[in-house]
Structures are given as C-alpha cells and as structure tokens.
Design a protein around this motif. Structure first.
Motif, mmCIF file in Angstrom:
data_model
loop_
_atom_site.group_PDB
_atom_site.id
_atom_site.type_symbol
_atom_site.label_atom_id
_atom_site.label_comp_id
_atom_site.label_asym_id
_atom_site.label_seq_id
_atom_site.Cartn_x
_atom_site.Cartn_y
_atom_site.Cartn_z
ATOM 1 N N ALA A 176 3.985 -9.514 -39.818
ATOM 2 C CA ALA A 176 3.532 -10.700 -39.079
ATOM 3 C C ALA A 176 3.652 -11.960 -39.940
ATOM 4 N N GLY A 177 3.225 -11.892 -41.183
ATOM 5 C CA GLY A 177 3.305 -13.050 -42.071
ATOM 6 C C GLY A 177 4.739 -13.451 -42.361
ATOM 7 N N TYR A 197 6.215 -15.030 -39.223
ATOM 8 C CA TYR A 197 5.753 -16.412 -39.048
ATOM 9 C C TYR A 197 6.505 -17.340 -39.996
ATOM 10 N N ALA A 218 9.991 -17.863 -38.780
ATOM 11 C CA ALA A 218 10.034 -18.750 -37.609
ATOM 12 C C ALA A 218 9.946 -20.223 -38.011
ATOM 13 N N TRP A 244 4.737 -19.526 -46.789
ATOM 14 C CA TRP A 244 4.392 -18.262 -46.130
ATOM 15 C C TRP A 244 5.265 -17.136 -46.662
ATOM 16 N N GLY A 272 7.898 -22.856 -43.593
ATOM 17 C CA GLY A 272 7.778 -21.414 -43.739
ATOM 18 C C GLY A 272 7.885 -20.929 -45.170
#
Length: 120
Positions: free
Chosen positions: A62-63, A66, A69, A79, A76
């Motif tokens: 998920a991280g 994200y 994205a 992240w 990003g």
C-alpha cells in the motif's frame, strides 16, 4: 531515470503482493509449503503468524503503491524512500534471523529500487 526507479519500485511492490498471497492464503497449501520449505504440521500450527506477516507485506504494498501514484521524482519520493527502506531493513533482519535467501529475494531488490529512487 525516473521510469527505471518506478519500474524497480513497482517490482518490489509486486514481490510483496506475492508474499502477501503466499503467507495469507497459501501457507498451508502445497504452493506455500514449497515456497517456504514447510512441513504440513508446522504450516498448520503457524498459519495465524503467517497471515500476520502477510498483512504487514500488504502495508508495504500500500505504501509503495501510494508513492508510485505520486511519482518517484515528486511527492511520492519520500514515501518510496521510507517504504523501500522498510523493505531493506526487514530483508536484512529476515536474512539474519530466518534464512539467508531473504537477503536476495527481499533486501537486494529493495536496495536496488531504493538506490534508483534516490538517484532521481
């Protein structure tokens, strides 16, 4: 260079998605037992722990998703650096405590992707 970083980070995310599926859904099945070298009785006794590991892999996916994205060169990047760093640390710990194979399956791809993201 950003496309290389994105491709490598996406590959790491896909690897962890595969780990999630193996640990959460196939741990006691022949595919999961073969992948992790488990005997049927041990797999059955440890399936709740494996599902928990799988869930953590899902958080990594998920991280990374994200971050991907948002873009490797833009918002990003922090992240991706954080989650790829987590992948590398988890891979090093796994290699030190469970199996040296984890160094090559998890830590090395994570480190290569992290280097690519940092180079962007």
């Amino acid at each position: 260079m950003e496309m290389v970083a994105i491709a490598l980070a996406a590959l790491v995310a896909l690897l962890h998605l595969y780990f999630l599926v193996l640990e959460m859904f196939f741990w006691t099945k022949p595919l999961g037992r073969k992948a992790f070298g488990l005997k049927a009785d041990f797999a059955e006794q440890s399936k709740a722990l494996a599902a928990n590991q799988g869930l953590y892999n899902g958080f990594l996916v998920a991280g990374l998703g994200y971050g991907l994205a948002l873009g490797a060169a833009g918002a990003g990047k922090p992240w991706l650096v954080f989650f790829l760093g987590c992948v590398v640390v988890a891979g090093l710990f796994g290699a030190a405590t469970a199996s040296r194979k984890i160094l090559f399956v998890q830590a090395l791809p994570g480190a290569v992707a992290l280097a690519a993201v940092l180079a962007v």
